[in-house]
Design an enzyme around this catalytic site. Structure first.
Site, mmCIF file in Angstrom:
data_model
loop_
_atom_site.group_PDB
_atom_site.id
_atom_site.type_symbol
_atom_site.label_atom_id
_atom_site.label_comp_id
_atom_site.label_asym_id
_atom_site.label_seq_id
_atom_site.Cartn_x
_atom_site.Cartn_y
_atom_site.Cartn_z
ATOM 1 N N ASP A 1 37.151 39.944 38.571
ATOM 2 C CA ASP A 1 36.478 40.868 39.494
ATOM 3 C C ASP A 1 37.100 42.248 39.558
ATOM 4 O O ASP A 1 36.482 43.176 40.048
ATOM 5 C CB ASP A 1 36.466 40.281 40.911
ATOM 6 C CG ASP A 1 37.831 40.397 41.576
ATOM 7 O OD1 ASP A 1 38.840 39.999 40.946
ATOM 8 O OD2 ASP A 1 37.896 40.909 42.712
ATOM 9 N N ASP B 1 40.657 35.033 36.603
ATOM 10 C CA ASP B 1 41.535 35.957 37.310
ATOM 11 C C ASP B 1 41.895 35.313 38.647
ATOM 12 O O ASP B 1 41.249 34.347 39.079
ATOM 13 C CB ASP B 1 40.808 37.286 37.532
ATOM 14 C CG ASP B 1 41.572 38.231 38.446
ATOM 15 O OD1 ASP B 1 42.766 38.451 38.199
ATOM 16 O OD2 ASP B 1 40.956 38.711 39.417
#
Length: 559
Positions: free
Chosen positions: A445, A264
């Site tokens: 996250d 990410d």
């Protein structure tokens, strides 16, 4: 089952022989067996942990109540699940949005990082769509409900993650797969030994039974049962010292098969917050920071961090979606967007970075630009280079805007990247790669990453991640460095080598001792000693994991 049969038969035989005053009593063998078996159970219990369903933690993002505006203008509090599409909801400043809907009145800044992964707030106005779980930062807005409860985007993320977790729960540990065939073979061998010695060998049933017990004991899979747990305990303990928490019992085994890493962007490859990258004069920075200290906007907070210890200016007004203004002795000072500060036609230096900006407009002076950027983690480039050196391809999956993702991919030399992905699209990428035969490690996250984390072959999340992402991930790492990814992969591969060595030692032990037990050469006591020794050998071999040189948490950059 083999150890249960051996213990019951040994105790039963010993009791029977003791009552008869005979010589075959092996209570000590049964106790020795149980002692080492319990060691294996203890180590296995430490290695395995049960995580609560990550979906339960989504409740912390759901609004406890919403304020509904009735047709007569009165207000009433209502649980989000009782709201109906078409109702008008007032979302106050600093309040979390409890439903999905369209804005019909007001202008504000919405923190959408939990949904899109974008670190900067999004300016919304009449007609804009807002989602449950996001945060209203600047000004009150009125929203017409379009979806509530299980129909919201937040609920959809929960469903995606639960479905992915169910699919990954089918994974069976290596030791469990081996044990499926191990027990039937051992039982059959013991039965053949008993019948062979009794019916063909011509000895008494007591001696034949003792030979069968010796076979059960000597083939007891204590060493086999310890082969995985003892290495897991040592490996997880070593990782824990490096600030890396392994939550899943099968995570280390799955890490050994990784052939691709999916990152990410915001909060994973980057720090997750904007930082000032331009260097204006000290007086301008001090003035801007004193005004920004009155706002909770992320860019304002970045200004305050850059300025250090600063005072808080008085008589500052906030204009939602535009900026801040302050009345000074020389006139009005503005801090905010380019248009709000009258700098719409100002020429930005070609050397200036594209990205978020704040302008400072003082009376009689040209507007000054403050540029910001969500900077990469300190060792992000080194980590990407280390993965490339290991011939592990890297892909960037982000819900952020394409221009931001493109810039980061260029800086970190990542050629394969995708931007503006929804949670469902991230899961689709992960599952499609799995169908193509890839075993990917997902590192993320945000809440929008949780379904992809659960769907990936293995997953990691930083300790600063959303709670749901930490619960969905197999591994959680502390600190601001991505080197934990390299450390986890290296330790997992070392552990895998030791596990395979332990299996080899266990099977080699069986190849030597089983024929001796079947031949009646080994007594139950000798079998117990041999079995215990094999367990100690496996443990000693596993301890070599602590003798290996500690992998570097922060990989060195190539070249």
């Amino acid at each position: 089952m083999p150890i249960t049969l051996a213990v019951l038969l040994a105790l039963g035989m010993s009791l029977f022989e003791t009552m008869r005053g005979a010589e075959h009593a092996y209570f000590d063998s049964a106790i020795t067996l149980l002692f080492f078996l319990l060691i294996g159970r203890y180590l296995d219990g430490r290695a395995r942990s049960q995580a609560r369903s990550a979906a339960e933690h989504m409740l912390t993002l759901r609004a406890r109540s919403i304020t509904v505006i009735e047709k007569d203008g009165t207000r009433k509090l209502l649980a989000p699940e009782k709201a109906q599409p078409g109702m008008i909801v007032l979302v106050a400043t600093g309040e979390r949005v409890g439903i999905d809907g369209d804005i019909i009145d007001g202008q504000s800044d919405i923190d959408t990082s939990v949904i899109s992964g974008e670190s900067l707030p999004t300016t919304v106005t009449i007609g804009s769509r807002v989602f449950a779980g996001t945060m209203n930062l600047s000004a009150p807005i009125r929203v017409c409900i379009t979806a509530t409860g299980d129909s919201t985007l937040l609920a959809e993320i929960v469903r995606l993650m639960e479905n992915a977790e169910q699919g990954r729960a089918k994974y069976v540990a290596l030791a469990d797969r081996v044990a499926r065939a191990y027990a039937p073979v051992v039982h059959s061998l013991a039965a053949i030994t008993f019948l062979g010695w009794w019916l063909i060998g011509g000895i008494g049933w007591q001696d034949a039974l003792m030979n069968a017990i010796a076979v059960l004991i000597v083939t007891c899979p204590c060493a086999l049962a310890l082969a995985v747990p003892v290495v897991q305990v040592l490996a997880t303990g070593r990782l824990l010292k490096a600030g890396i928490l392994v939550k899943s019992a099968t995570a280390l085994e799955r890490l050994t098969k990784i052939d691709g890493v999916l990152f990410d962007k915001t909060g994973t490859l980057t720090t997750g917050r904007p930082d000032l990258i331009t260097t204006p004069d000290a007086d301008s920075l001090k003035l801007a920071a004193s005004m920004a200290a009155n706002s909770k906007h992320p860019l304002s907070q970045a200004l305050v961090r850059a300025a250090g210890n600063t005072f808080v200016a008085a008589r500052v007004s906030e204009h939602p979606g535009q900026g801040l203004s302050m009345i000074s002795a020389r006139g009005e000072v503005r801090l905010g967007s380019r248009e709000f500060c009258g700098a719409a036609h100002a020429i930005t230096p070609q050397t200036a970075e594209n990205g978020p900006e704040i302008w400072l407009a003082e009376p009689g002076k040209a507007a000054i630009r403050f540029g910001f950027r969500d900077l990469p983690r300190p060792d992000a480039a080194a980590t990407i280079a280390a993965l490339r050196h290991k011939k592990i391809p890297v892909q960037l999956l982000s819900g952020d805007r394409a221009e931001n993702v493109r810039q980061l991919a260029h800086d970190l030399d990542i050629n394969d990247w995708k931007a503006a992905l929804s949670p469902a699209q991230k899961v689709a990428v992960v599952t499609q790669r799995a169908r193509n035969g890839h075993h990917d490690l997902m590192v993320g996250d945000g809440i929008n990453d949780a379904p992809a984390l659960a769907a990936a072959h293995a997953s990691m999340s930083p300790a600063s991640a959303a709670e749901i992402s930490q619960n969905a991930a197999d591994i959680v790492f502390q600190g601001d460095r991505l080197g934990a990814v390299i450390t986890a992969l290296d330790v997992a591969r070392m552990a895998d080598r030791l596990v395979r060595q332990n299996f080899s030692l266990s099977f080699a032990y069986n190849l030597v001792t089983i024929p001796l037990a079947v031949a009646g050469i080994v007594t139950p006591l000798i079998a117990a000693i041999a079995m215990s020794t094999s367990s100690l050998v496996v443990i000693a071999n596993a301890l070599r994991l602590n003798w290996k040189k500690q992998p570097e948490t922060t990989p060195k950059a190539a070249g």
